[in-house]
Write a protein that holds these residues in place. Structure first.
Motif, PDB file in Angstrom:
ATOM      1  N   PRO A 109       0.375  -1.016  -0.162  1.00 56.72           N
ATOM      2  CA  PRO A 109       0.077  -0.233   0.223  1.00 56.72           C
ATOM      3  C   PRO A 109       0.927   1.389   0.455  1.00 56.72           C
ATOM      4  O   PRO A 109       0.213   2.615  -0.368  1.00 56.72           O
ATOM      5  N   THR A 110       1.765   1.061   0.522  1.00 53.79           N
ATOM      6  CA  THR A 110       2.988   2.747   1.143  1.00 53.79           C
ATOM      7  C   THR A 110       3.615   2.819  -1.032  1.00 53.79           C
ATOM      8  O   THR A 110       3.254   3.635  -1.180  1.00 53.79           O
ATOM      9  N   ARG A 111       3.723   1.691  -0.912  1.00 55.71           N
ATOM     10  CA  ARG A 111       4.752   1.943  -2.616  1.00 55.71           C
ATOM     11  C   ARG A 111       3.816   2.541  -3.608  1.00 55.71           C
ATOM     12  O   ARG A 111       4.172   3.095  -4.690  1.00 55.71           O
ATOM     13  N   ARG A 112       2.379   2.001  -4.122  1.00 43.16           N
ATOM     14  CA  ARG A 112       0.980   2.207  -4.584  1.00 43.16           C
ATOM     15  C   ARG A 112       0.545   3.372  -4.253  1.00 43.16           C
ATOM     16  O   ARG A 112       0.364   4.832  -5.259  1.00 43.16           O
ATOM     17  N   LYS A 113      -0.062   4.295  -2.960  1.00 40.04           N
ATOM     18  CA  LYS A 113       0.534   5.635  -2.826  1.00 40.04           C
ATOM     19  C   LYS A 113       1.457   6.019  -3.561  1.00 40.04           C
ATOM     20  O   LYS A 113       1.051   7.495  -3.904  1.00 40.04           O
ATOM     21  N   LEU A 114       2.407   6.053  -3.217  1.00 32.88           N
ATOM     22  CA  LEU A 114       4.002   6.950  -3.485  1.00 32.88           C
ATOM     23  C   LEU A 114       3.863   6.854  -4.959  1.00 32.88           C
ATOM     24  O   LEU A 114       4.290   8.045  -5.616  1.00 32.88           O
ATOM     25  N   LEU A 115       3.159   5.451  -5.769  1.00 32.34           N
ATOM     26  CA  LEU A 115       3.422   5.956  -7.039  1.00 32.34           C
ATOM     27  C   LEU A 115       2.393   6.842  -7.408  1.00 32.34           C
ATOM     28  O   LEU A 115       2.376   7.463  -8.655  1.00 32.34           O
ATOM     29  N   SER A 116       1.177   6.576  -7.648  1.00 29.70           N
ATOM     30  CA  SER A 116      -0.327   7.365  -7.594  1.00 29.70           C
ATOM     31  C   SER A 116       0.616   8.901  -7.064  1.00 29.70           C
ATOM     32  O   SER A 116       0.296  10.051  -8.007  1.00 29.70           O
ATOM     33  N   LEU A 117       1.699   8.661  -6.287  1.00 25.57           N
ATOM     34  CA  LEU A 117       2.002  10.462  -6.556  1.00 25.57           C
ATOM     35  C   LEU A 117       2.692  11.001  -7.539  1.00 25.57           C
ATOM     36  O   LEU A 117       3.238  12.177  -7.738  1.00 25.57           O
ATOM     37  N   VAL A 118       3.779  10.007  -7.769  1.00 24.88           N
ATOM     38  CA  VAL A 118       4.342  10.410  -8.902  1.00 24.88           C
ATOM     39  C   VAL A 118       4.515   9.907 -10.453  1.00 24.88           C
ATOM     40  O   VAL A 118       4.854   9.745 -11.269  1.00 24.88           O
ATOM     41  N   GLY A 119       2.852   9.949 -10.475  1.00 25.21           N
ATOM     42  CA  GLY A 119       2.463   9.697 -11.783  1.00 25.21           C
ATOM     43  C   GLY A 119       1.535   8.424 -12.070  1.00 25.21           C
ATOM     44  O   GLY A 119       1.412   8.075 -13.237  1.00 25.21           O
ATOM     45  N   GLY A 120       1.608   7.313 -10.999  1.00 22.50           N
ATOM     46  CA  GLY A 120       0.990   6.074 -11.376  1.00 22.50           C
ATOM     47  C   GLY A 120       2.106   5.332 -12.470  1.00 22.50           C
ATOM     48  O   GLY A 120       3.109   5.099 -12.645  1.00 22.50           O
ATOM     49  N   ASP A 121       0.486   5.246 -13.601  1.00 18.97           N
ATOM     50  CA  ASP A 121       1.103   3.996 -14.635  1.00 18.97           C
ATOM     51  C   ASP A 121       2.332   4.684 -15.444  1.00 18.97           C
ATOM     52  O   ASP A 121       3.196   4.031 -16.138  1.00 18.97           O
ATOM     53  N   ASP A 122       2.148   5.920 -15.094  1.00 22.50           N
ATOM     54  CA  ASP A 122       3.082   7.399 -15.610  1.00 22.50           C
ATOM     55  C   ASP A 122       4.624   7.455 -15.234  1.00 22.50           C
ATOM     56  O   ASP A 122       5.007   7.879 -16.178  1.00 22.50           O
ATOM     57  N   ASP A 135       8.422   7.790 -14.377  1.00 15.56           N
ATOM     58  CA  ASP A 135       8.978   7.657 -15.484  1.00 15.56           C
ATOM     59  C   ASP A 135      10.248   6.665 -14.198  1.00 15.56           C
ATOM     60  O   ASP A 135       9.990   6.145 -13.030  1.00 15.56           O
ATOM     61  N   ALA A 136      11.358   6.109 -14.466  1.00 20.42           N
ATOM     62  CA  ALA A 136      12.097   5.697 -14.056  1.00 20.42           C
ATOM     63  C   ALA A 136      12.684   5.562 -12.592  1.00 20.42           C
ATOM     64  O   ALA A 136      12.888   5.473 -11.897  1.00 20.42           O
ATOM     65  N   LEU A 137      13.096   7.127 -12.522  1.00 22.96           N
ATOM     66  CA  LEU A 137      13.412   7.663 -11.481  1.00 22.96           C
ATOM     67  C   LEU A 137      12.157   7.679 -10.321  1.00 22.96           C
ATOM     68  O   LEU A 137      12.383   7.972  -8.922  1.00 22.96           O
ATOM     69  N   GLY A 138      10.848   8.259 -10.869  1.00 23.36           N
ATOM     70  CA  GLY A 138       9.825   7.872  -9.996  1.00 23.36           C
ATOM     71  C   GLY A 138       9.446   6.041  -9.246  1.00 23.36           C
ATOM     72  O   GLY A 138       8.849   6.098  -8.456  1.00 23.36           O
ATOM     73  N   VAL A 139       9.767   5.640 -10.393  1.00 24.01           N
ATOM     74  CA  VAL A 139       9.325   3.867  -9.185  1.00 24.01           C
ATOM     75  C   VAL A 139      10.475   3.543  -8.852  1.00 24.01           C
ATOM     76  O   VAL A 139      10.696   2.432  -8.017  1.00 24.01           O
ATOM     77  N   LEU A 140      12.172   3.767  -9.096  1.00 25.16           N
ATOM     78  CA  LEU A 140      13.206   3.967  -7.868  1.00 25.16           C
ATOM     79  C   LEU A 140      12.726   4.313  -6.980  1.00 25.16           C
ATOM     80  O   LEU A 140      12.601   4.556  -5.550  1.00 25.16           O
ATOM     81  N   GLY A 141      12.068   6.140  -6.992  1.00 23.63           N
ATOM     82  CA  GLY A 141      11.874   6.610  -5.247  1.00 23.63           C
ATOM     83  C   GLY A 141      11.579   5.467  -4.723  1.00 23.63           C
ATOM     84  O   GLY A 141      11.544   5.618  -3.456  1.00 23.63           O
ATOM     85  N   ALA A 142       9.572   6.012  -4.817  1.00 26.00           N
ATOM     86  CA  ALA A 142       9.072   5.242  -4.773  1.00 26.00           C
ATOM     87  C   ALA A 142       9.051   3.841  -4.076  1.00 26.00           C
ATOM     88  O   ALA A 142       8.348   4.267  -2.565  1.00 26.00           O
ATOM     89  N   ASN A 143       9.897   2.618  -4.427  1.00 24.13           N
ATOM     90  CA  ASN A 143       9.799   1.792  -4.102  1.00 24.13           C
ATOM     91  C   ASN A 143      11.114   1.957  -3.601  1.00 24.13           C
ATOM     92  O   ASN A 143      11.443   0.374  -2.079  1.00 24.13           O
ATOM     93  N   PHE A 144      12.096   2.128  -3.320  1.00 21.24           N
ATOM     94  CA  PHE A 144      12.954   3.000  -2.432  1.00 21.24           C
ATOM     95  C   PHE A 144      12.862   2.762  -0.784  1.00 21.24           C
ATOM     96  O   PHE A 144      12.490   2.061  -0.083  1.00 21.24           O
ATOM     97  N   SER A 145      12.201   4.090  -1.155  1.00 22.25           N
ATOM     98  CA  SER A 145      11.161   4.763   0.419  1.00 22.25           C
ATOM     99  C   SER A 145      10.436   3.754   1.230  1.00 22.25           C
ATOM    100  O   SER A 145      10.309   3.595   1.969  1.00 22.25           O
ATOM    101  N   ALA A 146       9.247   2.695   0.231  1.00 22.87           N
ATOM    102  CA  ALA A 146       8.642   2.243   0.610  1.00 22.87           C
ATOM    103  C   ALA A 146       8.983   0.778   1.750  1.00 22.87           C
ATOM    104  O   ALA A 146       8.634   0.285   2.508  1.00 22.87           O
ATOM    105  N   GLY A 147      10.236   0.077   0.787  1.00 22.63           N
ATOM    106  CA  GLY A 147      11.067  -0.616   0.959  1.00 22.63           C
ATOM    107  C   GLY A 147      12.156  -0.669   2.144  1.00 22.63           C
ATOM    108  O   GLY A 147      11.870  -1.421   2.868  1.00 22.63           O
ATOM    109  N   PHE A 148      12.549   0.683   2.746  1.00 21.58           N
ATOM    110  CA  PHE A 148      12.975   1.032   3.589  1.00 21.58           C
ATOM    111  C   PHE A 148      12.268   0.848   4.558  1.00 21.58           C
ATOM    112  O   PHE A 148      12.865   0.482   6.058  1.00 21.58           O
ATOM    113  N   VAL A 149      10.599   2.029   4.725  1.00 18.63           N
ATOM    114  CA  VAL A 149      10.131   2.144   5.683  1.00 18.63           C
ATOM    115  C   VAL A 149      10.292   0.533   6.163  1.00 18.63           C
ATOM    116  O   VAL A 149       9.711  -0.145   7.017  1.00 18.63           O
ATOM    117  N   ALA A 150       9.328   0.250   5.163  1.00 16.76           N
ATOM    118  CA  ALA A 150       8.569  -1.871   5.740  1.00 16.76           C
ATOM    119  C   ALA A 150       9.842  -2.331   6.151  1.00 16.76           C
ATOM    120  O   ALA A 150       9.110  -3.426   6.765  1.00 16.76           O
TER     121      ALA A 150
END
Length: 409
Positions: free
Chosen positions: A298-311, A313-328
């Motif tokens: 749920p954390t990375r889905r929320k963060l991905l929605s803030l950086v463009g969702g399905d659209d 870019d690679a930097l947004g995917v990297l940042g959202a997944n690293f942040s969610a993974g770090f916290v979890a």
């Protein structure tokens, strides 16, 4: 009367036709407005898997192996610190590798006049004992994460911080290569199934998928995990001898148990010991994965929605997944630290009888009796410091490589 009714019937029929035509015209005019109303919209269809989820198992395994390789190299020093602290609490003694008389004689010879056994040349706490300059035991007792890192570098060399990295790589690549692709597959299958059959259980899908995939990966690669823990926990006491690798460590474990059993049990007991402590490993890893993925998804889905969702870019995917993974990873590691202590104790046990008879519950009770709450959370700092970045690196690298492969298609 009959004639009048016959006159009225054509009028009523024409009037009803007009009303029907007016109603149809009004409904057709109001149809777009009705469809815009949330309460009148048709129910949503079950979620369809995106094109990114159609990547093959080989591509997923390649992404996961690369993520595991990078993570194992970066966080290995913290893994060494955590294992040393937990092993010390279990009774493993650390000292200068020449503190044993036999080892000193082998190194210096019988005509040795003076031996410098200080922990480092700059140590001021060493005392002279006959012909030996020897440090007090405190110099070889670890007090915390940074103290472990400092003393390992001073006493054993900088490269010892990466002790067990070969086992870590041999473990991480197949483990994560099984873990993450299986998690993806289980997640997609279970989400499609629950969306059709039990929508109320969809939020619990990451928990189940993480637990199943982690159990499968752990059971497959456990002997390598046993070798890595032993390689990190124990010092090499023989001067000039290369520390044993993964295969030699496992052979030593098997041969030690075989030598202490009756001949009819040798083969079975010897190989069974390679999976000694797997119950503790599963008791740690399954809750870890359940907690981690329940927070991460749920954390990375929320963060991905803030950086463009399905659209995104690679930097947004990297940042959202690293942040969610770090916290979890950080929260899951803290919650399962007592089980990690029990796992380490069972893996470094050298008494073959206790190795085969110990249980996770008995080990936890023993830790509680010896050290209380502090003992159960021994190594919490390096465990959290390792797990947060490790999960962040693995998940973000895995998703970015999947994103790149999908973009090439």
């Amino acid at each position: 009367m009959v004639d009048s009714e016959r006159v009225q019937n054509p009028w009523m029929a024409s009037s009803s036709d007009q009303v029907a035509s007016i109603s149809q015209a009004e409904l057709s005019a109001q149809a777009p407005l009705l469809l815009e109303s949330p309460s009148l919209q048709p129910p949503p269809s079950p979620p369809q898997s995106s094109d990114a989820n159609k990547l093959g198992i080989g591509e997923r395994a390649f992404s996961a192996a690369g993520a595991a390789f990078i993570s194992a190299i970066i966080v290995n020093p913290l893994d060494v610190a955590k294992t040393r602290l937990q092993a010390q609490a279990a009774g493993v003694a650390y000292s200068h590798r020449l503190s044993n008389m036999t080892t000193r004689m082998a190194c210096f010879g019988p005509n040795m006049m003076f031996a410098d056994l200080r922990c480092s040349p700059s140590c001021s706490r060493a005392g002279i004992h006959g012909t030996i300059s020897l440090c007090p035991p405190e110099c070889f007792r670890y007090k915390g994460t940074f103290d472990v890192l400092y003393k390992v570098v001073q006493q054993e060399g900088f490269s010892r911080l990466w002790r067990g990295t070969n086992a870590g790589l041999a473990l991480a690549i197949p483990t994560v290569g099984i873990y993450l692709p299986c998690y993806d597959l289980f997640l997609n299958w279970l989400e499609e199934f629950t969306a059709r059959s039990a929508p109320m259980t969809t939020p619990y899908v990451p928990l189940v998928a993480g637990s199943l995939s982690r159990s499968l990966a752990c059971a497959t690669c456990y002997p390598i995990e046993l070798a890595r823990t032993r390689m990190q926990a124990f010092q090499e006491t023989q001067v000039g001898k290369k520390p044993p690798g993964v295969f030699q460590t496992l052979v030593g474990v098997v041969s030690h148990v075989k030598g202490s059993n009756s001949p009819p049990q040798n083969t079975w007991q010897g190989y069974r010991v390679l999976w000694t402590g797997m119950g503790a490993q599963l008791a740690r890893d399954v809750p870890f994965s359940a907690i981690c993925w329940s927070i991460l998804e749920p954390t990375r889905r929320k963060l991905l929605s803030l950086v463009g969702g399905d659209d995104a870019d690679a930097l947004g995917v990297l940042g959202a997944n690293f942040s969610a993974g770090f916290v979890a990873g950080t929260l899951a590691a803290g919650a399962t630290c007592p089980l990690d202590v029990a796992k380490t104790r069972r893996q470094i046990e050298r008494d073959p009888v206790r190795q085969l008879r110990m249980t996770t519950r008995q080990t936890l009770m023993e830790v509680w009796r010896d050290g209380g709450m502090k003992g159960l959370f021994t190594g919490l700092g390096p465990r959290i410091g390792r797990a947060g970045p490790s999960v962040g690196i693995v998940v973000s690298f895995y998703e970015v490589v999947k994103f790149a492969l999908h973009s090439q298609r």
